[in-house]
Structures are given as structure tokens and as C-alpha cells.
Design a protein around this motif. Structure first.
Motif, PDB file in Angstrom:
ATOM      1  N   PHE A   1      -3.180  14.665   3.583  1.00 11.15           N
ATOM      2  CA  PHE A   1      -2.365  15.699   2.936  1.00 11.15           C
ATOM      3  C   PHE A   1      -1.589  15.117   1.766  1.00 11.15           C
ATOM      4  O   PHE A   1      -1.555  15.675   0.670  1.00 11.15           O
ATOM      5  N   GLU A   2      -0.979  13.961   2.016  1.00  7.51           N
ATOM      6  CA  GLU A   2      -0.172  13.318   0.970  1.00  7.51           C
ATOM      7  C   GLU A   2      -1.032  12.922  -0.231  1.00  7.51           C
ATOM      8  O   GLU A   2      -0.635  13.126  -1.379  1.00  7.51           O
ATOM      9  N   LEU A   3      -2.202  12.338   0.021  1.00  7.78           N
ATOM     10  CA  LEU A   3      -3.061  11.919  -1.091  1.00  7.78           C
ATOM     11  C   LEU A   3      -3.554  13.112  -1.904  1.00  7.78           C
ATOM     12  O   LEU A   3      -3.629  13.040  -3.135  1.00  7.78           O
TER      13      LEU A   3
ATOM     14  N   ARG B   1       0.804  -1.234   0.000  1.00  2.90           N
ATOM     15  CA  ARG B   1       0.000   0.000   0.000  1.00  2.90           C
ATOM     16  C   ARG B   1       0.829   1.274   0.000  1.00  2.90           C
ATOM     17  O   ARG B   1       0.262   2.369   0.037  1.00  2.90           O
ATOM     18  N   HIS B   2       2.160   1.176  -0.020  1.00  5.74           N
ATOM     19  CA  HIS B   2       2.947   2.392   0.250  1.00  5.74           C
ATOM     20  C   HIS B   2       2.900   3.444  -0.858  1.00  5.74           C
ATOM     21  O   HIS B   2       3.201   4.607  -0.613  1.00  5.74           O
ATOM     22  N   THR B   3       2.516   3.058  -2.074  1.00  2.00           N
ATOM     23  CA  THR B   3       2.466   4.039  -3.166  1.00  2.00           C
ATOM     24  C   THR B   3       1.052   4.586  -3.366  1.00  2.00           C
ATOM     25  O   THR B   3       0.869   5.790  -3.522  1.00  2.00           O
ATOM     26  N   THR B   4       0.071   3.693  -3.379  1.00  2.00           N
ATOM     27  CA  THR B   4      -1.299   4.080  -3.725  1.00  2.00           C
ATOM     28  C   THR B   4      -2.159   4.385  -2.507  1.00  2.00           C
ATOM     29  O   THR B   4      -3.203   5.016  -2.641  1.00  2.00           O
TER      30      THR B   4
ATOM     31  N   VAL C   1       4.304   3.895   6.986  1.00  2.00           N
ATOM     32  CA  VAL C   1       5.222   3.747   5.843  1.00  2.00           C
ATOM     33  C   VAL C   1       4.820   4.675   4.704  1.00  2.00           C
ATOM     34  O   VAL C   1       5.667   5.321   4.073  1.00  2.00           O
ATOM     35  N   PHE C   2       3.531   4.776   4.461  1.00  2.25           N
ATOM     36  CA  PHE C   2       3.028   5.667   3.394  1.00  2.25           C
ATOM     37  C   PHE C   2       3.494   7.107   3.639  1.00  2.25           C
ATOM     38  O   PHE C   2       4.007   7.778   2.734  1.00  2.25           O
ATOM     39  N   VAL C   3       3.328   7.568   4.860  1.00  3.54           N
ATOM     40  CA  VAL C   3       3.669   8.957   5.196  1.00  3.54           C
ATOM     41  C   VAL C   3       5.189   9.157   5.297  1.00  3.54           C
ATOM     42  O   VAL C   3       5.722  10.160   4.806  1.00  3.54           O
ATOM     43  N   ALA C   4       5.885   8.206   5.908  1.00  2.00           N
ATOM     44  CA  ALA C   4       7.344   8.337   6.058  1.00  2.00           C
ATOM     45  C   ALA C   4       8.017   8.446   4.685  1.00  2.00           C
ATOM     46  O   ALA C   4       8.980   9.205   4.512  1.00  2.00           O
ATOM     47  N   ASP C   5       7.491   7.714   3.708  1.00  2.00           N
ATOM     48  CA  ASP C   5       8.012   7.740   2.346  1.00  2.00           C
ATOM     49  C   ASP C   5       7.969   9.161   1.772  1.00  2.00           C
ATOM     50  O   ASP C   5       8.843   9.572   1.018  1.00  2.00           O
ATOM     51  N   PHE C   6       6.967   9.901   2.158  1.00  3.86           N
ATOM     52  CA  PHE C   6       6.703  11.241   1.616  1.00  3.86           C
ATOM     53  C   PHE C   6       7.509  12.328   2.328  1.00  3.86           C
ATOM     54  O   PHE C   6       7.855  13.345   1.714  1.00  3.86           O
TER      55      PHE C   6
HETATM   56 FE    FE Z   1       4.684   6.804  -1.042  1.00  2.00          FE
END
Ligand code: FE
Ligand code: GDP
Ligand code: FE
Ligand code: FE
Length: 195
Positions: free
Chosen positions: A164-166, A117-120, A132-137
Motif C-alpha cells: 500500500f505504501e509503495l 531501506r526505510h525510504t525506498t 520500520v518502513f511501514v511505521a514511518d508511514f
Molecule cells: Fe518511509
């Protein structure tokens, strides 16, 4: 970097060496940044920091795997064939988890799902998925207009960080007329919309 032998029969040194051999120096540094930021976000959100650090470290393991290898796995391992209409930007998480399971010998379903799920992102997001999703950003190596605001929002509230990221990602995809993966769109509707 040191990972306890909880999530893989490989030693910490073996995981690090395998990860390093699978990507260039720049991507490897990014993974270290995501690992450290995942640890911080875990501490702030009552999640296991060591587990988050490992998930963050390996999240982009498959980012530079050759496209032919992804296509073969998508066709042979019964992935949704619609994935063939996308590229490595989408594959390295959803299909990348397959390589991580095979090559890094990670079996923990929470870690594998967070990688998928880390990209989408997705409509359903566990605490680790969000970390992980947010840390990546927002990891320290990221530099784009708005990254300071993204960090501020995410460290104050993890769900707001996801939203915010989405919003930022959808904005980028639409501006550049990129194809939106259905899960990205559904995740935007779930996490970013202010009613
Ligand atoms: Fe990401
Ligand atoms: P990275 O692997 O650290 O560079 O970061 P991500 O895995 O989060 O994202 C990889 C790329 O996928 C970024 O350029 C995103 O903008 C892009 N991306 C995210 N969602 C979508 C989508 O729905 N469609 C397309 N075409 N690209 C997306
Ligand atoms: Fe990625
Ligand atoms: Fe990444």
C-alpha cells in the motif's frame, strides 16, 4: 523512552540526547511516533519489540545532516556515485546508516539495513525492514489523505502495508515528476503489484 544497552555501548540517555541534538523538535516527535508504532507492529508480527522500537527511534537520525556532509561521505566511503544524482530524501536512509554506525555506535546489521531501506524499501525486505518502513508511514503524527486506510491495511497484514505504501509513494513521485530511485521502483514491482 528507554533502550537496553544491547545494541550500542552508549547509554539510552546518551542515544536520546544525541538523536535530539541532531534534529528539530518536529522530527524528534516523528521519531518517537515511529518508535512506538514499530513496537506495536513488532508485537503483531512476532518480532523483538525493543529492537524494533530502537530502529524506529533512530531511523531519521541523519535527516537533517547538512548535504555537504552527505556528499563528502558518498564520495569518500565508496558509496554508489549515482547517489549524487539524488538528495537528502534518499541519502538520509542509505547513507544515514553510516552516521548512525559512527555516531550512535550501532553495529547490529539488521537495524542498519532497516535504516538503509526505510525510504525506498527494496526487493528483499526482512521483518524489521518492513516494520520500520511501514511505521514511518503510519505513525500517529502522520496526516495525509489515505493514512487511516494505510493504518488499517498495515495492522491487518504487514506485507499489504508495504505494498500500500509503495503504491502511494510511486503515485506521489509520478504526480510530482520526481526522479524515482531504482530500488523504489524495484520494490514497487515486488510488493505493490496485484497480479
Ligand atoms: Fe518511509
Ligand atoms: P521521512 O524521512 O519520515 O520524511 O520519510 P521517508 O524517509 O520515507 O521519505 C522521505 C522522502 O523521500 C519522502 O518525501 C518520499 O516521498 C521521498 N522518496 C521516497 N522514494 C523516493 C524516490 O524513489 N525518489 C525520490 N525523489 N524521492 C523518494
Ligand atoms: Fe526518513
Ligand atoms: Fe521518518
Amino acid at each position: 523512552i528507554n533502550f537496553a544497552k544491547t545494541y550500542s555501548p552508549l547509554t539510552s540517555a546518551e542515544i536520546v540526547a544525541q538523536e535530539k541534538s541532531n534534529m528539530d523538535e518536529k522530527r524528534f516527535k516523528h521519531c518517537i511516533g515511529v518508535s512506538e508504532t514499530s513496537r506495536k507492529l513488532a508485537e503483531l508480527n512476532d518480532y523483538d519489540p525493543d529492537k524494533a522500537a530502537l530502529a524506529g527511534f533512530i531511523h531519521d537520525y541523519a535527516k537533517q545532516v547538512p548535504p555537504e556532509r552527505f556528499i563528502k561521505v558518498i564520495k569518500e566511503q565508496h558509496f554508489d556515485q549515482d547517489l549524487l544524482n539524488y538528495n537528502r530524501a534518499i541519502w538520509h536512509g542509505i547513507v544515514g546508516a553510516y552516521f548512525i554506525e559512527k555516531e550512535l555506535k550501532i553495529t547490529d546489521p539488521e537495524i542498519l539495513t532497516a535504516i538503509r531501506r526505510h525510504t525506498t524499501a527494496d526487493v528483499e525486505m526482512s521483518t524489521l525492514d518492513k516494520i520500520v518502513f511501514v511505521a514511518d508511514f503510519i505513525e500517529p503524527g502522520r496526516d495525509f489523505p489515505g493514512v487511516e486506510e494505510a493504518r488499517k491495511v498495515a495492522f491487518a497484514n504487514l506485507d499489504d502495508g508495504v505494498g500500500f505504501e509503495l503504491a502511494h509513494t510511486l503515485d506521489f513521485l509520478i504526480t510530482n515528476r520526481k526522479k524515482i530511485y531504482p530500488k523504489t521502483f524495484a520494490a514497487y514491482n515486488k510488493w505493490a503489484v496485484k497480479d
